[in-house]
Design a protein around this motif. Structure first.
Motif, PDB file in Angstrom:
ATOM      1  N   GLU A   1      -0.272  -6.565   0.912  1.00  0.00           N
ATOM      2  CA  GLU A   1       0.293  -6.967  -0.380  1.00  0.00           C
ATOM      3  C   GLU A   1       1.739  -6.503  -0.485  1.00  0.00           C
ATOM      4  OE1 GLU A   1      -1.861  -6.435  -4.192  1.00  0.00           O
ATOM      5  OE2 GLU A   1      -0.066  -5.363  -4.831  1.00  0.00           O
TER       6      GLU A   1
ATOM      7  N   GLU B   1      -7.247  -7.335  -8.785  1.00  0.00           N
ATOM      8  CA  GLU B   1      -6.609  -6.321  -7.931  1.00  0.00           C
ATOM      9  C   GLU B   1      -6.044  -6.935  -6.666  1.00  0.00           C
ATOM     10  OE1 GLU B   1      -5.394  -2.443  -6.965  1.00  0.00           O
ATOM     11  OE2 GLU B   1      -6.173  -3.245  -8.819  1.00  0.00           O
ATOM     12  N   SER B   2      -6.862  -7.655  -5.927  1.00  0.00           N
ATOM     13  CA  SER B   2      -6.429  -8.266  -4.683  1.00  0.00           C
ATOM     14  C   SER B   2      -7.639  -8.909  -4.042  1.00  0.00           C
ATOM     15  CB  SER B   2      -5.833  -7.207  -3.762  1.00  0.00           C
ATOM     16  OG  SER B   2      -4.968  -7.765  -2.841  1.00  0.00           O
TER      17      SER B   2
ATOM     18  N   ARG C   1       2.591  -2.787 -11.034  1.00  0.00           N
ATOM     19  CA  ARG C   1       1.723  -2.413  -9.915  1.00  0.00           C
ATOM     20  C   ARG C   1       1.892  -0.956  -9.477  1.00  0.00           C
ATOM     21  NH1 ARG C   1      -2.597  -4.356  -8.613  1.00  0.00           N
ATOM     22  NH2 ARG C   1      -2.333  -4.355  -6.377  1.00  0.00           N
TER      23      ARG C   1
ATOM     24  N   HIS D   1      -3.349   4.450  -4.551  1.00  0.00           N
ATOM     25  CA  HIS D   1      -3.715   4.211  -3.156  1.00  0.00           C
ATOM     26  C   HIS D   1      -2.719   4.839  -2.170  1.00  0.00           C
ATOM     27  CE1 HIS D   1      -6.048   1.043  -5.201  1.00  0.00           C
ATOM     28  NE2 HIS D   1      -6.923   1.338  -4.255  1.00  0.00           N
TER      29      HIS D   1
ATOM     30  N   ARG E   1       0.435   4.220  -1.619  1.00  0.00           N
ATOM     31  CA  ARG E   1       1.221   3.179  -0.946  1.00  0.00           C
ATOM     32  C   ARG E   1       2.570   3.054  -1.620  1.00  0.00           C
ATOM     33  NH1 ARG E   1      -1.824   3.837   2.851  1.00  0.00           N
ATOM     34  NH2 ARG E   1      -3.602   2.493   3.225  1.00  0.00           N
TER      35      ARG E   1
ATOM     36  N   MET F   1      -3.779  -3.326   0.666  1.00  0.00           N
ATOM     37  CA  MET F   1      -2.621  -2.925  -0.124  1.00  0.00           C
ATOM     38  C   MET F   1      -1.355  -2.987   0.741  1.00  0.00           C
ATOM     39  SD  MET F   1      -1.824  -1.891  -3.263  1.00  0.00           S
ATOM     40  CE  MET F   1      -3.319  -1.275  -3.961  1.00  0.00           C
TER      41      MET F   1
ATOM     42  N   ALA G   1      -1.216   1.286  -9.294  1.00  0.00           N
ATOM     43  CA  ALA G   1      -2.128   0.958  -8.187  1.00  0.00           C
ATOM     44  C   ALA G   1      -1.582   1.505  -6.872  1.00  0.00           C
ATOM     45  CB  ALA G   1      -2.347  -0.545  -8.097  1.00  0.00           C
ATOM     46  N   TYR G   2      -0.263   1.375  -6.665  1.00  0.00           N
ATOM     47  CA  TYR G   2       0.324   1.867  -5.420  1.00  0.00           C
ATOM     48  C   TYR G   2       0.249   3.396  -5.346  1.00  0.00           C
ATOM     49  CZ  TYR G   2       2.184  -2.863  -5.096  1.00  0.00           C
ATOM     50  OH  TYR G   2       2.315  -4.219  -5.046  1.00  0.00           O
TER      51      TYR G   2
END
Length: 114
Positions: A74, A64-65, A104, A111, A113, A71, A107-108
């Motif tokens: 990133e 993930e990071s 991605r 979150h 983002r 985030m 995921a964004y």
């Protein structure tokens, strides 16, 4: 050499993000004009884009990071890499980056983002 300068600039870019986030509680969104000026500091924009992506563990396939533990950071590193690739006319790198960004999106969104 251009790769060393690119690595130094990418490190400084990330540090500026970390410092801003520590002070303000959120990531800094660079204005486009300032981002372009920053990218132009490097004689090899493509090397700068590559160096920026080395700071994004998810891009490196490391989960993930981890190194970029925010985030927001990133996203800013990826934007900087994109701007660098555009200025370097690195079409293949742009395609690879856009393909990664497509992966991605979940995921964004999760979150918030985007």
């Amino acid at each position: 050499n251009p790769q060393s300068l690119a690595a130094m600039l990418a490190d400084r870019f990330e540090r500026s993000q970390v410092e801003y986030e520590a002070t303000n509680g959120k990531g800094y969104e660079w204005p486009e004009a300032r981002l372009v000026e920053f990218v132009q500091l490097c004689p090899s924009p493509t090397a700068l884009g590559d160096a920026a992506l080395r700071h994004v563990d998810a891009y490196q396939g490391n989960g993930e990071s981890a190194r970029v533990d925010s985030m927001d950071r990133e996203v800013e590193m990826l934007i900087m890499a994109y701007v660098a690739y555009v200025h370097g006319c690195a079409q293949r790198s742009i395609v690879d980056l856009l393909r990664f960004l497509r992966s991605r999106v979940p995921a964004y969104v999760e979150h918030k983002r985007f």
